[in-house]
Write an enzyme that holds these catalytic residues in place. Structure first.
Site, PDB file in Angstrom:
ATOM      1  N   TYR A 142       0.860  -1.183   0.000  1.00  0.00           N
ATOM      2  CA  TYR A 142       0.000   0.000   0.000  1.00  0.00           C
ATOM      3  C   TYR A 142       0.890   1.224   0.000  1.00  0.00           C
ATOM      4  O   TYR A 142       1.815   1.332   0.796  1.00  0.00           O
ATOM      5  CB  TYR A 142      -0.888  -0.003   1.257  1.00  0.00           C
ATOM      6  CG  TYR A 142      -1.818   1.177   1.352  1.00  0.00           C
ATOM      7  CD1 TYR A 142      -2.879   1.321   0.473  1.00  0.00           C
ATOM      8  CD2 TYR A 142      -1.622   2.164   2.318  1.00  0.00           C
ATOM      9  CE1 TYR A 142      -3.744   2.410   0.548  1.00  0.00           C
ATOM     10  CE2 TYR A 142      -2.487   3.257   2.408  1.00  0.00           C
ATOM     11  CZ  TYR A 142      -3.534   3.375   1.527  1.00  0.00           C
ATOM     12  OH  TYR A 142      -4.386   4.449   1.612  1.00  0.00           O
ATOM     13  N   ASP A 237       9.306   2.813  -0.028  1.00  0.00           N
ATOM     14  CA  ASP A 237       8.243   3.478   0.721  1.00  0.00           C
ATOM     15  C   ASP A 237       8.458   3.122   2.189  1.00  0.00           C
ATOM     16  O   ASP A 237       8.132   2.026   2.644  1.00  0.00           O
ATOM     17  CB  ASP A 237       6.878   2.989   0.220  1.00  0.00           C
ATOM     18  CG  ASP A 237       5.728   3.639   0.973  1.00  0.00           C
ATOM     19  OD1 ASP A 237       5.955   4.161   2.085  1.00  0.00           O
ATOM     20  OD2 ASP A 237       4.598   3.612   0.461  1.00  0.00           O
ATOM     21  N   LYS A 265       3.962   9.732   8.536  1.00  0.00           N
ATOM     22  CA  LYS A 265       3.628  10.321   9.842  1.00  0.00           C
ATOM     23  C   LYS A 265       4.719  10.260  10.904  1.00  0.00           C
ATOM     24  O   LYS A 265       4.762  11.116  11.788  1.00  0.00           O
ATOM     25  CB  LYS A 265       2.360   9.664  10.354  1.00  0.00           C
ATOM     26  CG  LYS A 265       2.298   8.157  10.070  1.00  0.00           C
ATOM     27  CD  LYS A 265       0.902   7.678   9.705  1.00  0.00           C
ATOM     28  CE  LYS A 265       0.947   6.349   8.967  1.00  0.00           C
ATOM     29  NZ  LYS A 265      -0.201   6.073   8.166  1.00  0.00           N
TER      30      LYS A 265
HETATM   31  N1  HOZ Z   1      -4.911   2.246   6.327  1.00  0.00           N
HETATM   32  C1  HOZ Z   1      -4.157   2.903   7.317  1.00  0.00           C
HETATM   33  C2  HOZ Z   1      -3.049   2.053   7.850  1.00  0.00           C
HETATM   34  N2  HOZ Z   1      -2.334   1.291   6.925  1.00  0.00           N
HETATM   35  C3  HOZ Z   1      -5.039   3.277   8.448  1.00  0.00           C
HETATM   36  C4  HOZ Z   1      -5.194   4.704   8.562  1.00  0.00           C
HETATM   37  C5  HOZ Z   1      -6.119   5.143   9.676  1.00  0.00           C
HETATM   38  O1  HOZ Z   1      -7.243   4.668   9.753  1.00  0.00           O
HETATM   39  O2  HOZ Z   1      -5.717   5.978  10.432  1.00  0.00           O
END
Ligand code: HOZ
Length: 427
Positions: A142, A237, A265
């Site tokens: 992802y 990534d 983040k």
């Molecule tokens: N899909 C995000 C983690 N791989 C989650 C993001 C979220 O819900 O904060």
């Protein structure tokens, strides 16, 4: 009805699915999400005042635990000067200097607001640099929700069983080729079929959005060799692995140098931040220095820079944290693996450093197809059991567990006790 249920009733009226990011809707575990009131150290509290040991850690950035006081102080101080200027600041310069002076493969860096933006921009600059359009990604990896990367993406799409997103025109993904994680031959074949057309290979060096899937011994170095041989760029990534597996992320951990790297983040200490960087000659193409356009008012936001820089400084000052995180990972995930064996439950444990996943399949999980064999109903039962025991896990089979510096023996033992009790119900 608890406060979370009440809030969800209000939320669904005005927010799609009641949430601002799909996985946190708890859809795949058949529950109402816990609405969170606050967090400190290894703990998170819901709006009913229930305390949980947190293994989401905001999906990675809270590597020091929640509410680190040093980071918090810097944020408060920065807020006093103003929240956003849309103009250059000293904090951005310090952040760029700090990253480039400490990460050997980052010679220049551009701050953005999220991992999605970082990856989208890195792909653009890779295309601009090579003059080629196609990219290779791996099924199950992802890289955020920009159009061209929503192909066999992991995370929320995998959780919901969506292979690609509606609303993405075919043209946007026409140049996205997908290879199989841990399978260098699948990458070579794509290069053979598309000579001189592939700009970049992008990979999560440790996949952590199809559950945690480790790279095989020669996978990353093999990708490096293929990209070098083909004149394509290698993009790591590191939104999840950056500053987590090691200070220099997976690149340092595995000793493989990417051309470009993307961060998310974690470099904002929990504030909305991302960044992309890498070889100087590539990054010099980014506007206003070069012709690859990318911009953003909130990029390099002073409050986010203050939080991120302080977190990175703490990590840099305390290299022992990484050894400790490895040890904690072995203690927790290693013991979970041992318990799975003892109770003979059909599960597989994948882990590295502070990242781990229990897959509800007895087979090894080395790629997307194998991850998809996991029994998601069984995961949902396990998730609910653990939540009942005040263990806050990601509400999806296909996300990772994150340990932080604040997790200690007490929390690890409590988690193992709950896990063993769960296994007993299955044995
Ligand atoms: N899909 C995000 C983690 N791989 C989650 C993001 C979220 O819900 O904060």
């Amino acid at each position: 009805m608890g406060r979370s249920e009440e809030l969800m009733e209000r939320a669904v009226k005005y927010i799609p699915g009641g949430v601002n990011s799909p996985v946190r809707a708890y859809g795949s575990v058949g529950m109402t999400p816990r609405f969170i009131q606050g967090a400190t150290g290894p703990y998170i509290f819901d709006v009913d005042g229930t305390k949980y040991i947190d293994y989401i850690c905001s999906w990675g950035p809270m590597i020091l635990g929640h509410n680190n006081q040093r980071v918090l102080k810097k944020v408060v101080r920065a807020c006093e000067d103003g929240l956003s200027f849309g103009a250059a600041t000293e904090a951005e310069v310090e952040m760029a200097e700090f990253i480039c002076e400490n990460i050997p493969h980052v010679e220049m860096v551009r701050m953005v607001n999220s991992g999605t933006e970082a990856v989208m921009s890195a792909i653009r600059v890779a295309r601009g640099f090579t003059g080629r359009n196609k990219i290779i990604k791996f099924s199950g990896c992802y890289h955020g929700h920009s159009d061209c990367l929503l192909v066999d993406a992991g995370s929320g799409l995998m959780t919901a069983g969506i292979p690609g997103s509606a609303g993405v025109p075919e043209g946007c993904t026409a140049d996205t080729l997908t290879a199989t994680y841990n399978d260098l031959k699948s990458v070579e074949k794509l290069f053979e079929a598309n000579p001189g057309k592939i700009a970049a290979v992008i990979v999560e060096p440790v996949a952590a959005n199809m559950g945690v899937v480790l790279p095989g011994e020669h996978f990353l170095s093999g990708l490096r060799d293929i990209c070098t041989g083909e004149g394509a760029l290698l993009i790591f990534d590191e939104v999840i692995t950056g500053f987590r597996l090691a200070f220099g992320g997976a690149a340092e951990y595995f000793g493989v140098r990417p051309d470009l790297v993307t961060y998310g983040k974690i470099i904002g200490g929990g504030m909305p931040v991302g960044a992309y960087g890498g070889r100087r000659e590539i990054m010099e193409l980014v506007a206003p220095l070069g012709p690859v356009y990318q911009a953003g008012t909130l990029s390099g936001n002073p409050v986010a820079m203050a939080a991120g820089l302080e977190q990175l400084k703490i990590l840099k000052e305390t290299p022992d944290y990484y050894t400790e995180l490895e040890e904690k990972g072995r203690k927790l995930y290693g013991a979970m693996e041992e318990l799975i064996r003892r109770y003979n439950v059909p599960c597989t444990m994948n882990y590295i450093g502070s990242l781990g996943s229990v897959f509800f399949t007895e087979h090894r999980v080395t790629n997307y197809a194998e991850a998809k064999m996991a029994d998601t109903e069984a995961f949902a039962k396990y998730f609910r059991f653990m939540l009942e025991r005040h263990i806050h896990l990601a509400p999806s089979q296909f996300e990772a567990m994150f340990l932080s510096e604040a997790h200690g023996n007490g929390q690890i033992e409590e988690t193992l006790e709950a896990f063993e009790d769960y296994l007993k119900t299955q044995a």
